[in-house]
Write a protein that holds these residues in place. Structure first.
Motif, short mmCIF file in Angstrom:
data_model
loop_
_atom_site.label_atom_id
_atom_site.label_comp_id
_atom_site.label_asym_id
_atom_site.label_seq_id
_atom_site.Cartn_x
_atom_site.Cartn_y
_atom_site.Cartn_z
N LEU A 18 0.82 -1.22 0.00
CA LEU A 18 0.00 0.00 0.00
C LEU A 18 0.85 1.26 0.00
CD1 LEU A 18 -2.87 -0.94 2.50
CD2 LEU A 18 -3.10 -0.53 0.05
N ASP A 19 2.02 1.22 0.65
CA ASP A 19 2.74 2.47 0.93
C ASP A 19 3.98 2.73 0.09
OD1 ASP A 19 2.07 2.38 4.53
OD2 ASP A 19 0.87 3.08 2.82
N ILE A 20 4.69 1.70 -0.35
CA ILE A 20 6.00 1.97 -0.95
C ILE A 20 5.86 2.34 -2.43
CG2 ILE A 20 7.18 0.41 0.63
CD1 ILE A 20 7.40 -1.60 -1.67
N LYS A 21 6.85 3.10 -2.92
CA LYS A 21 6.98 3.37 -4.34
C LYS A 21 8.22 2.61 -4.80
CE LYS A 21 6.77 6.99 -7.80
NZ LYS A 21 6.60 8.43 -8.08
N ALA A 22 8.02 1.53 -5.52
CA ALA A 22 9.08 0.57 -5.82
C ALA A 22 10.24 1.19 -6.59
CB ALA A 22 8.50 -0.61 -6.60
N SER A 23 9.93 2.08 -7.53
CA SER A 23 11.00 2.64 -8.37
C SER A 23 12.06 3.36 -7.53
CB SER A 23 10.41 3.58 -9.41
OG SER A 23 9.72 4.65 -8.78
N TYR A 24 11.62 4.04 -6.44
CA TYR A 24 12.57 4.74 -5.58
C TYR A 24 13.48 3.76 -4.86
CZ TYR A 24 9.73 8.98 -6.14
OH TYR A 24 9.06 10.06 -6.64
N LEU A 25 12.91 2.63 -4.42
CA LEU A 25 13.69 1.67 -3.64
C LEU A 25 14.64 0.88 -4.52
CD1 LEU A 25 10.80 0.29 -1.38
CD2 LEU A 25 12.40 2.13 -0.87
N MET A 26 14.22 0.56 -5.75
CA MET A 26 15.04 -0.30 -6.59
C MET A 26 16.36 0.34 -7.00
SD MET A 26 12.36 -2.40 -8.99
CE MET A 26 11.61 -0.95 -9.72
N ASP A 27 16.40 1.67 -7.08
CA ASP A 27 17.66 2.33 -7.40
C ASP A 27 18.75 1.94 -6.40
OD1 ASP A 27 16.14 5.46 -8.49
OD2 ASP A 27 16.60 3.60 -9.58
#
Length: 1301
Positions: A18-27
């Motif tokens: 619900l909360d995370i934005k995956a693109s930010y974390l994958m970097d």
């Protein structure tokens, strides 16, 4: 991935999607090499944010522990702290800053080594300590080629385990020193059976790492386990590191003495004494600073330090910097974020049991962690440790104090203390000799709470042990180890409830003397304030008497050599207990031959100020109150900033602030910061509590910065500065930014002063161009301009009118400014002048400040005084005298009850606004004459209102007072034989006529009536500035003669012994001999410069002679009857400043500005001796009564004694060092007198001193309230001394006789 990590991700999956934005974390994860670019593209191809999050988690569940750790780090970096918090309990968690991820510090192989060895991961909140880490790693590198021990020791909760684990997170260290592995074993407080289990576990782990297929039987004893461990460490893992965490005693350590490399954490640094091998130690500091602690709390609650609630700073303060307590509180607040106030109250109440378990700590509550350290002590030592409950925070104690407390030999005490230090129960400061010992604040709080019901008896034990040890004499002032008793004995008495003992101690002049010599007066004043309630139950008046004595003499008590406290106390009022004890001691000492002087007319004087402080060596340019009025900051020529307590003057802070004179300082609205500005063109901001530089602003001023002022209110804090720049001279600064926010243009010349209006809407500037300008703070635009020049129409156009400063009325409707000797009040709305106040034409206004809650205005003046005016009525209400030089600054306290003033005399004076004495009692001038009679002492002098006063020297009561003279009175003298008075004036004429006289009986009573009845009539002569001389009859006041002839000021006048002749000398270079009854006059002409003084000589011939000297360098002898010049000697190239004739008439001496004295024969009129050696003008001289010695005094304050047999120097009488007035005598030596037996010499300068003629040593010093004494009158028997100081106070001093009642 471990199962518990996978389970945690599955439990948290719904929340994460619900909360995370995956693109930010994958970097971040791609950078850590746990996610491939193809996998990243696959996630990004999903349509929605939720689908992308689900796809990323699906990939993550198929990865290993490294992916989990990288995912956690990415959450932290992208500010998903709450989500990261869901994961931290199940797998290794890294610092929120991800200081060392897999890609930026620790390789995969090293991480595996640490994981296999059981090294704990970083806690969820971790703040690095770089210097400590570097020190531990440096020691570990020394174990690269040899077995040994690195001991990391510190008190409970200091962060030893965390820092030890962090130290081995270093790829280079592991690869170079410990490639065979790192093995962590937690020991703690364990029995032998528990130790065996732990050692068996370690052996099993090593077997698994070795990969042996043969399962060995577990060792059955500690000894067997030790041998197996030795085998592993020497044969299988020779280059490995064993980390033993939290070792308590040697029995748990010796089994690991197997010739391996060991890193150990412990509270007891001495444990390694029981093992072999090389040994290195690393102490862990005990506290975090405030910023770091706030950062930790903010990380726990996922916020920013500056946005934490107001209780945060108080919590940090109560945590005493302990990493453990800060972490415990942070963990609790993460679970209960609304409990800031609650946990603060628990800390303040010392409710350590309520500060409960953190997931990473071994004890259920903080009190258990503290108590565990005590249980390892022997019962006897545990009782001794309990006695330390009475220590105060931040106080370091020498072993000798504890030797007294425990009744043990010093060596025994040192052994006990060494044990406490080794177990981190006590800390030792080795930077001083003897060593000092202290407790961490947290340990002290715990002890005090644990022994709460026994504190009274523990404090009483401290007092009784002191009394027993020092029953014969108090601690020596030179014994540094005894300073503790002077500082804290009253504290222990008060805490023990020993009221009688406290009264006896604090009401003792001996205690005051001893403690003041060791610690100064401020500590004593603090004691009287702190224990005032207890002392007042015995006698509040006595407590106030001692406190007042210290407040007014504190600046003397800071001097070295230390002054005679008994002599200082003799200046206290006669009804004072301080005076009573001093007189008793003085009488006892006088019977043994010591000299003491009683100021017999002192009861006529009111206290001039409440507190006198001497905080700086050099002029004090500015001083100000804190916003709460509890502190005063000062700065000046010493280049330092000082902060001290308002109530006592105790120094709280001293900072070497600038490289040049510090011209101004100012408290911020919340009192947390102080701004300073200097001649070095810099503006600096200081943290008051930490004494730390917060910010040095950009150098934007090109000239010296004269003033800095904060806004008055909290809502928008700004700092204003003004300088000697011609254009960009006024600036506004945001304290949080490096460069200025605004420049206020308008003043075209340097600006002396700036100040905000009380509502912070306007800023006023005062400039040397004669303009007062008002600027709008919000826009920085000029709003109004007032030309102060226009109010001085008589001013010379070439001499500019300088506006020195300005101040606002409390309601912001009026602006008040000072220029020259005037103060103007303007209406802010209309710019109209409402009124003006003019001070003395001989002085200039240096500063002014309006009272925040009344119509009073304080004015600092160049003639050493502070005046109070009512700016509604334009009337002066009071005059505060006491400073000895220019007053640079005045300021009211925020509530208006106090007024401070700072001066070139290096002092700050504190005045009570409601009690400052008014100027109704005029001050006396220093030119005086005294008549000593059997029954009384008569003093004649002019006063500050230019009236002639005759007073009784014994009680200062007024016998006679004239009306005001039109011309200034410059000299007076009394006829010793006839009832007459002479007055010298300026205009050169002598007038006859009746003088109106009023005799002051008010406040004098029957004593004055008796004086007027019994006192025979006498004659006075007065010399005036106009040149006139008047002779008066006293007490009638009838003029007997007015003598005109001198054309300029009359400097000196004297009657002959028969009273029939009056001799005068003048600025007009002549001497006149008057038959004053008939007006006949002889004019003695010949000098080319003013004649300041002369002597009447006892001549063997029928005609007496006059010896005169002048600035023209000559000495002349005249026949008094004929006026003939008998001798004319050119004695010096410089001005002749004084002369004296020996009592046998054979010699006379002349002293000069050429720094020499010359002795002449009055028979041959040839020079007998040339006396050299003085380093300044020789201003005074006096022969002894036996004519065998000569004393000379110079402007440097030095007195020299010479033999009149051969002209050799006998002694130099002076202090060892210069005093606060940069002199050896407080100023010029202006007068000298020998005692009739020629054994004692009295001298005047900035104060009065008595010297032994034989040794040249000072016998006594009397400090007058003012300075610059001009002369002293001595009675024939050398028992009474009379003088007047620079602020007009009359002193009649009488020798104290031994045994006098």
């Amino acid at each position: 991935m471990e199962e518990r990590a996978r389970s945690c991700l599955l439990r948290s999956r719904e929340r994460l999607e619900l909360d995370i934005k995956a693109s930010y974390l994958m970097d971040h994860m791609v950078s850590d090499e746990v996610l491939t670019p193809d996998e990243e593209q696959g996630v990004n191809r999903k349509a929605t944010r939720k689908e992308q999050a689900a796809a990323l988690l699906e990939i993550l569940l198929r990865k290993d522990n490294r992916a989990y750790i990288s995912f956690y780090n990415a959450l932290i970096k992208e500010s998903y702290g709450d989500l990261a918090g869901l994961l931290h309990n199940n797998l290794p968690l890294l610092t929120p800053e991800a200081e060392k991820s897999f890609a930026d510090g620790i390789s995969n192989s090293v991480q595996m080594i640490l994981s296999e060895g059981g090294v704990p991961q970083r806690p969820v909140v971790f703040v690095s300590r770089p210097s400590l880490l570097s020190l531990i790693r440096d020691k570990l590198y020394r174990l690269r080629d040899t077995p040994g021990w690195v001991t990391v020791f510190g008190m409970a909760g200091s962060g030893k385990s965390v820092i030890a684990a962090e130290a081995v997170r270093d790829t280079a260290l592991i690869k170079e020193c410990f490639p065979d592995g790192v093995h962590w074993l937690s020991i703690g407080q364990c029995e032998r059976a528990d130790l065996l289990v732990r050692m068996q576990s370690l052996c099993f782990r090593l077997e698994q790492i070795q990969g042996s297929d043969i399962s060995q039987r577990p060792p059955s004893s500690v000894e067997e386990t030790k041998e197996r461990l030795r085998f592993f460490m020497l044969r299988r893992f020779p280059r490995s590191l064993l980390i033993l965490d939290d070792v308590w005693d040697t029995s748990a350590l010796r089994p690991f003495d197997v010739q391996c490399r060991v890193l150990m954490t412990t509270r007891n640094r001495s444990l390694t004494d029981s093992v072999s091998g090389k040994k290195f130690e690393v102490p862990v500091e005990n506290g975090l600073n405030e910023e770091t602690a706030l950062e930790i709390l903010s990380l726990y609650v996922n916020g920013k330090p500056q946005k934490l609630p107001e209780q945060a700073r108080s919590i940090v303060s109560e945590c005493k910097g302990s990493p453990l307590v800060v972490s415990l509180i942070g963990a609790l607040l993460r679970e209960f974020p609304d409990r800031w106030g609650y946990y603060l109250r628990q800390l303040q109440k010392k409710q350590f049991k309520r500060i409960r378990k953190s997931s990473s700590y071994d004890y259920e509550a903080l009190d258990q962690a503290m108590d565990a350290s005590l249980q390892v002590l022997e019962p006897e030592h545990r009782n001794l440790y309990r006695d330390l409950s009475t220590m105060q925070q931040d106080v370091k104690v020498p072993a000798k104090v504890l030797s007294v407390l425990w009744g043990l030999e010093l060596e025994e005490v040192e052994d006990v203390l060494q044990e406490f230090v080794n177990k981190s129960l006590l800390f030792r400061d080795c930077n001083q000799r003897p060593y000092l010992y202290y407790l961490h604040d947290l340990q002290l709080d715990f002890l005090a709470e644990q022994n709460r019901d026994h504190m009274t008896e523990l404090h009483e034990k401290m007092v009784r042990q002191y009394q027993q040890f020092y029953n014969k004499s108090p601690p020596s002032a030179g014994d540094k180890e005894s300073l503790y008793w002077y500082q804290f004995l009253p504290y222990h008495m008060a805490k023990a409830g020993l009221s009688k003992e406290l009264y006896s101690l604090m009401f003792s002049l001996d205690w005051v003397k001893d403690k003041a010599q060791v610690m100064g007066s401020a500590h004593l004043i603090n004691d009287y304030v702190e224990y005032g309630d207890t002392l007042d139950k015995e006698n509040s008046e006595v407590r106030l008497q001692f406190q007042e004595f210290l407040s007014l003499n504190g600046h003397h008590l800071e001097q070295r050599p230390f002054p005679d406290v008994v002599q200082l106390a003799l200046s206290q009022p006669a009804h004072s207990e301080v005076y009573r004890q001093a007189l008793m001691q003085a009488q006892q000492r006088a019977s043994r031959g010591q000299l003491y002087l009683d100021w017999v007319n002192k009861n006529s004087m009111d206290s001039l100020s409440r507190l006198v402080m001497h905080p700086h060596q050099g002029s004090i340019y500015h001083a100000c109150f804190s916003k709460d009025g509890s502190k005063i900051a000062s700065c000046g020529a010493s280049k330092t900033l000082r902060v001290f307590k308002t109530i006592s003057g105790e120094k709280l802070l001293e900072i070497q602030a600038h490289d040049d004179d510090v011209l101004c300082c100012a408290f911020s609205p919340d009192d947390r910061y102080i701004a300073t500005c200097s001649s070095d063109r810099k503006v600096k901001l200081w943290n008051v509590e930490q004494a730390a530089l917060i910010r040095e602003f950009d150098v934007e001023h090109d000239e010296q910065i004269n003033q800095c002022q904060f806004t008055n209110n909290y809502r928008r804090v700004l700092l204003a500065t003004c300088s000697n720049d011609k254009f960009s001279n006024t600036k506004l600064w945001n304290p949080n930014k490096q460069s200025s926010q605004n420049t206020m243009f308008g003043n075209m010349e340097p600006v002396n002063h700036c100040c905000f209006s009380p509502d912070d809407v306007y800023l006023a500037t005062s400039s040397i161009d004669g303009m007062l300008k008002l600027f709008e703070v919000s826009s920085a635009n000029e709003w109004k301009s007032i030309d102060v020049n226009s109010f001085f129409p008589e001013s010379d156009e070439e001499i500019k009118v300088i506006v020195k400063c300005s101040t606002w009325s409390a309601d912001s409707t009026r602006i008040i400014c000072a220029a020259r000797n005037a103060v103007f009040v303007f209406d802010v709305a209309t710019s109209d002048m409402i009124l003006e106040m003019r001070t003395s034409r001989l002085s200039t206004v240096q500063y002014c400040h309006a009272c925040p809650n009344s119509n009073l205005l304080a004015v600092a003046l160049s003639h050493y005084t502070v005046e109070l005016w009512n700016f509604e009525t334009s009337k002066k209400t009071a005059e505060c005298s006491g400073h000895l030089s220019w007053v640079h600054c005045v300021q009211f306290s925020p509530d208006g009850s106090l007024l401070l003033s700072s001066s070139d005399d290096q002092t700050i004076r504190l005045w009570e606004t409601d009690r400052v004495h008014t100027s109704s009692a005029a001050a006396l001038k220093r030119d005086s004459d005294v008549l000593f009679s059997q029954n009384d002492i008569t003093v004649v002098a002019a006063d500050s209102r230019n009236r002639l006063q005759v007073r009784s020297g014994s009680d200062a009561s007024v016998i006679f007072e004239s009306d005001k003279f039109q011309s200034r009175i410059r000299c007076t003298c009394i006829s010793r034989s006839a009832p007459h008075v002479a007055i010298g004036t300026e205009d050169g004429s002598v007038q006859t006529g009746r003088v109106k006289v009023r005799q002051f009986l008010k406040n004098i009573g029957w004593r004055t009536m008796q004086l007027l009845t019994l006192q025979r009539d006498f004659v006075l002569a007065l010399g005036l500035e106009t040149g006139t001389v008047q002779v008066l009859d006293v007490p009638s006041g009838n003029p007997l003669a007015t003598l005109s002839g001198h054309t300029r000021t009359v400097h000196h006048c004297q009657f002959t012994d028969d009273g029939q002749t009056l001799i005068t000398s003048s600025e007009d270079a002549t001497i006149r001999v008057w038959k004053w009854r008939t007006g006949e006059c002889l004019v003695l002409e010949g000098h080319k410069e003013p004649v300041r003084k002369f002597h009447l000589l006892n001549s063997t011939s029928s005609s007496p002679h006059i010896l005169s000297w002048s600035f023209d360098g000559t000495v002349k002898v005249w026949d008094q009857n004929t006026g003939n010049k008998l001798r004319d000697l050119t004695c010096h190239k410089g001005a002749v400043l004084s002369c004296d004739m020996s009592s046998d008439g054979q010699l006379f001496v002349s002293t000069s500005a050429d720094m020499t004295a010359k002795v002449w024969s009055s028979v041959s009129w040839e020079m007998a001796f040339l006396l050299k050696g003085h380093k300044d003008c020789v201003r005074s001289c006096r022969f002894s009564w036996d004519s065998k010695r000569l004393a000379t005094g110079d402007d440097n304050g030095e007195i020299r004694l010479w033999s009149m047999i051969d002209g050799n120097l006998l002694k130099i009488c002076s202090r060892d060092t210069k005093d606060s007035m940069d002199s050896l005598h407080g100023g010029w030596v202006t007068d000298l007198h020998f005692s009739p037996d020629n054994r004692v010499l009295v001298s005047t300068g900035g104060y009065i001193k008595w010297w032994s003629v034989d040794t040249g040593e000072a016998l006594q010093t009397f400090y007058t309230m003012g300075a610059n004494l001009k002369k002293i009158h001595v009675s024939p028997d050398f028992s009474t001394f009379v003088t007047i100081d620079s602020i007009g106070i009359l002193y009649t001093l009488m020798k104290v006789e031994g045994g006098r009642a």
